[in-house]
Design a protein around this motif. Structure first.
Motif, PDB file in Angstrom:
ATOM      1  N   LEU A 102     -67.506  27.123  20.973  1.00  0.00           N
ATOM      2  CA  LEU A 102     -67.311  27.908  19.812  1.00  0.00           C
ATOM      3  C   LEU A 102     -68.217  29.221  19.582  1.00  0.00           C
ATOM      4  O   LEU A 102     -69.605  28.635  19.879  1.00  0.00           O
ATOM      5  CB  LEU A 102     -67.022  27.325  18.416  1.00  0.00           C
ATOM      6  CG  LEU A 102     -67.189  28.159  17.283  1.00  0.00           C
ATOM      7  CD1 LEU A 102     -65.806  29.031  17.003  1.00  0.00           C
ATOM      8  CD2 LEU A 102     -67.316  27.307  15.918  1.00  0.00           C
ATOM      9  N   SER A 103     -68.167  30.407  19.242  1.00  0.00           N
ATOM     10  CA  SER A 103     -69.094  31.272  18.937  1.00  0.00           C
ATOM     11  C   SER A 103     -68.947  32.118  17.851  1.00  0.00           C
ATOM     12  O   SER A 103     -67.600  31.968  17.313  1.00  0.00           O
ATOM     13  CB  SER A 103     -69.282  32.309  20.036  1.00  0.00           C
ATOM     14  OG  SER A 103     -68.206  32.967  20.354  1.00  0.00           O
ATOM     15  N   THR A 104     -69.828  32.696  17.037  1.00  0.00           N
ATOM     16  CA  THR A 104     -69.571  33.203  15.687  1.00  0.00           C
ATOM     17  C   THR A 104     -70.114  34.708  15.772  1.00  0.00           C
ATOM     18  O   THR A 104     -71.317  34.705  16.399  1.00  0.00           O
ATOM     19  CB  THR A 104     -70.304  32.443  14.436  1.00  0.00           C
ATOM     20  OG1 THR A 104     -71.492  32.145  14.671  1.00  0.00           O
ATOM     21  CG2 THR A 104     -69.429  31.170  14.450  1.00  0.00           C
ATOM     22  N   ALA A 105     -69.771  35.426  14.956  1.00  0.00           N
ATOM     23  CA  ALA A 105     -70.283  36.658  14.710  1.00  0.00           C
ATOM     24  C   ALA A 105     -70.171  36.990  13.247  1.00  0.00           C
ATOM     25  O   ALA A 105     -69.113  37.006  12.633  1.00  0.00           O
ATOM     26  CB  ALA A 105     -69.696  37.852  15.327  1.00  0.00           C
ATOM     27  N   GLU A 106     -71.356  36.863  12.517  1.00  0.00           N
ATOM     28  CA  GLU A 106     -71.057  36.989  10.898  1.00  0.00           C
ATOM     29  C   GLU A 106     -71.977  38.331  10.467  1.00  0.00           C
ATOM     30  O   GLU A 106     -72.967  38.521  10.788  1.00  0.00           O
ATOM     31  CB  GLU A 106     -71.735  35.475  10.288  1.00  0.00           C
ATOM     32  CG  GLU A 106     -71.039  34.548  10.988  1.00  0.00           C
ATOM     33  CD  GLU A 106     -71.537  33.108  10.299  1.00  0.00           C
ATOM     34  OE1 GLU A 106     -71.586  32.945   8.994  1.00  0.00           O
ATOM     35  OE2 GLU A 106     -72.233  32.276  11.241  1.00  0.00           O
ATOM     36  N   SER A 107     -71.200  38.716   9.345  1.00  0.00           N
ATOM     37  CA  SER A 107     -71.701  39.951   8.637  1.00  0.00           C
ATOM     38  C   SER A 107     -71.949  39.418   7.333  1.00  0.00           C
ATOM     39  O   SER A 107     -72.995  38.899   6.828  1.00  0.00           O
ATOM     40  CB  SER A 107     -70.845  41.099   8.668  1.00  0.00           C
ATOM     41  OG  SER A 107     -71.620  42.234   8.119  1.00  0.00           O
ATOM     42  N   CYS A 108     -70.876  39.429   6.654  1.00  0.00           N
ATOM     43  CA  CYS A 108     -70.947  38.745   4.969  1.00  0.00           C
ATOM     44  C   CYS A 108     -71.318  37.610   4.778  1.00  0.00           C
ATOM     45  O   CYS A 108     -72.009  37.261   3.785  1.00  0.00           O
ATOM     46  CB  CYS A 108     -69.740  39.273   4.252  1.00  0.00           C
ATOM     47  SG  CYS A 108     -68.144  38.293   4.766  1.00  0.00           S
ATOM     48  N   THR A 109     -71.316  36.599   5.610  1.00  0.00           N
ATOM     49  CA  THR A 109     -71.579  35.177   5.625  1.00  0.00           C
ATOM     50  C   THR A 109     -72.987  34.960   6.181  1.00  0.00           C
ATOM     51  O   THR A 109     -73.476  33.948   5.818  1.00  0.00           O
ATOM     52  CB  THR A 109     -70.826  34.474   6.215  1.00  0.00           C
ATOM     53  OG1 THR A 109     -70.297  34.828   7.304  1.00  0.00           O
ATOM     54  CG2 THR A 109     -69.297  34.141   5.599  1.00  0.00           C
ATOM     55  N   GLY A 110     -73.573  35.979   6.768  1.00  0.00           N
ATOM     56  CA  GLY A 110     -74.731  35.951   7.112  1.00  0.00           C
ATOM     57  C   GLY A 110     -75.397  34.715   7.905  1.00  0.00           C
ATOM     58  O   GLY A 110     -76.771  34.126   7.626  1.00  0.00           O
ATOM     59  N   GLY A 111     -74.601  34.270   8.828  1.00  0.00           N
ATOM     60  CA  GLY A 111     -75.107  33.087   9.409  1.00  0.00           C
ATOM     61  C   GLY A 111     -74.666  31.738   8.531  1.00  0.00           C
ATOM     62  O   GLY A 111     -74.947  30.716   9.364  1.00  0.00           O
ATOM     63  N   LEU A 112     -74.018  31.582   7.705  1.00  0.00           N
ATOM     64  CA  LEU A 112     -73.625  30.432   6.911  1.00  0.00           C
ATOM     65  C   LEU A 112     -72.703  29.504   7.733  1.00  0.00           C
ATOM     66  O   LEU A 112     -72.837  28.251   7.758  1.00  0.00           O
ATOM     67  CB  LEU A 112     -72.916  30.622   5.640  1.00  0.00           C
ATOM     68  CG  LEU A 112     -72.595  29.587   4.723  1.00  0.00           C
ATOM     69  CD1 LEU A 112     -73.673  28.529   4.485  1.00  0.00           C
ATOM     70  CD2 LEU A 112     -71.649  29.944   3.541  1.00  0.00           C
ATOM     71  N   ILE A 113     -71.624  30.184   8.598  1.00  0.00           N
ATOM     72  CA  ILE A 113     -70.849  29.426   9.391  1.00  0.00           C
ATOM     73  C   ILE A 113     -71.615  28.416  10.366  1.00  0.00           C
ATOM     74  O   ILE A 113     -71.429  27.448  10.688  1.00  0.00           O
ATOM     75  CB  ILE A 113     -69.898  30.074  10.000  1.00  0.00           C
ATOM     76  CG1 ILE A 113     -68.908  30.847   8.803  1.00  0.00           C
ATOM     77  CG2 ILE A 113     -69.061  29.277  11.030  1.00  0.00           C
ATOM     78  CD1 ILE A 113     -67.785  31.805   9.127  1.00  0.00           C
ATOM     79  N   SER A 114     -72.703  29.432  10.987  1.00  0.00           N
ATOM     80  CA  SER A 114     -73.544  28.989  12.052  1.00  0.00           C
ATOM     81  C   SER A 114     -74.196  27.868  11.685  1.00  0.00           C
ATOM     82  O   SER A 114     -74.271  26.699  12.310  1.00  0.00           O
ATOM     83  CB  SER A 114     -74.370  30.070  12.891  1.00  0.00           C
ATOM     84  OG  SER A 114     -73.447  31.030  13.490  1.00  0.00           O
ATOM     85  N   GLU A 115     -74.871  28.041  10.580  1.00  0.00           N
ATOM     86  CA  GLU A 115     -75.778  27.087   9.875  1.00  0.00           C
ATOM     87  C   GLU A 115     -74.912  25.853   9.576  1.00  0.00           C
ATOM     88  O   GLU A 115     -75.422  24.625   9.999  1.00  0.00           O
ATOM     89  CB  GLU A 115     -76.396  27.464   8.510  1.00  0.00           C
ATOM     90  CG  GLU A 115     -77.480  26.565   8.077  1.00  0.00           C
ATOM     91  CD  GLU A 115     -76.845  25.527   7.214  1.00  0.00           C
ATOM     92  OE1 GLU A 115     -77.553  24.427   7.238  1.00  0.00           O
ATOM     93  OE2 GLU A 115     -75.879  25.548   6.304  1.00  0.00           O
ATOM     94  N   ARG A 116     -73.661  25.823   9.080  1.00  0.00           N
ATOM     95  CA  ARG A 116     -72.810  24.682   8.753  1.00  0.00           C
ATOM     96  C   ARG A 116     -72.560  23.848  10.205  1.00  0.00           C
ATOM     97  O   ARG A 116     -72.606  22.701  10.370  1.00  0.00           O
ATOM     98  CB  ARG A 116     -71.779  25.061   8.071  1.00  0.00           C
ATOM     99  CG  ARG A 116     -71.795  25.470   6.618  1.00  0.00           C
ATOM    100  CD  ARG A 116     -70.490  25.901   6.030  1.00  0.00           C
ATOM    101  NE  ARG A 116     -69.936  24.725   5.732  1.00  0.00           N
ATOM    102  CZ  ARG A 116     -68.625  24.690   4.796  1.00  0.00           C
ATOM    103  NH1 ARG A 116     -68.230  25.798   4.329  1.00  0.00           N
ATOM    104  NH2 ARG A 116     -68.177  23.693   4.824  1.00  0.00           N
ATOM    105  N   ILE A 117     -72.003  24.692  11.100  1.00  0.00           N
ATOM    106  CA  ILE A 117     -71.796  24.083  12.496  1.00  0.00           C
ATOM    107  C   ILE A 117     -73.193  23.308  13.006  1.00  0.00           C
ATOM    108  O   ILE A 117     -72.875  22.160  13.358  1.00  0.00           O
ATOM    109  CB  ILE A 117     -71.270  24.973  13.521  1.00  0.00           C
ATOM    110  CG1 ILE A 117     -69.986  25.733  12.987  1.00  0.00           C
ATOM    111  CG2 ILE A 117     -71.300  24.368  14.864  1.00  0.00           C
ATOM    112  CD1 ILE A 117     -68.799  24.642  13.021  1.00  0.00           C
TER     113      ILE A 117
END
Length: 180
Positions: free
Chosen positions: A38-53
């Protein structure tokens, strides 16, 4: 395109008997079981999904790239979102979300990529693009699509930035689980 409200996201969690605070653990376990990166590209979540993973031990087996692309310049230069899309449709659009997910999937050579772009508030909304409007991009090797979220305060008229960002991350993690 599917559109979900904050109430929809909360009801999906309840219906599937999922705890929003442990969604990332289920996602990492499923990614590991299926051997999917999995990879992520975040704008409005500012890295929150990456942080949770990455808060989940062993997540490095399934996650090696998260891009926080808050500016249009980075969306274009790093993720390959077209200048035309950004100038005509704007950063907060289904097309931008899909191009962000496609860009980070290619960059990381991932099997699955997700993105978020939206208006977390409490300021910045317009009648056309209100606070709580978020587009999530989903990209696999076979297809790309977007999900539209309208999270602007159905429960207790909440429009807090934290509420919108957290529910967006919940919706994305739920989407990943449904794909897997």
């Amino acid at each position: 395109m599917i559109t979900l409200t904050d109430i929809d996201v909360i009801q999906l969690l309840r219906k599937n008997q999922l705890d929003a605070d442990t969604l990332q653990e289920k996602v990492v376990a499923k990614l590991k079981a299926k051997g999917i990166k999995l990879s992520t590209a975040e704008s409005c979540t500012g890295g929150l999904i990456s942080e949770r993973i990455t808060a989940v031990s062993g997540s490095s087996e399934v996650f090696d790239c998260g891009i926080c692309s808050y500016s249009n310049d980075i969306k274009h230069k790093v993720l390959g979102v077209s200048e035309e899309t950004l100038s005509i449709l704007g950063a907060v659009s289904a097309e931008t979300a899909m191009q962000m997910a496609e860009g980070v999937r290619k960059l990381a050579d991932a099997d699955l990529a997700v993105s978020t772009t939206g208006i977390a508030g409490p300021t910045g909304g317009t009648p056309e693009k209100p606070v709580g409007l978020v587009f999530c991009g989903i990209c696999t090797k076979d297809k790309s699509y977007a999900i539209k979220l309208m999270l602007g305060g159905n429960i207790n008229r909440t429009n807090s930035r934290g509420y919108i960002r957290k529910l967006t991350s919940d919706a994305v993690l739920l989407t990943i689980l449904s794909i897997l």
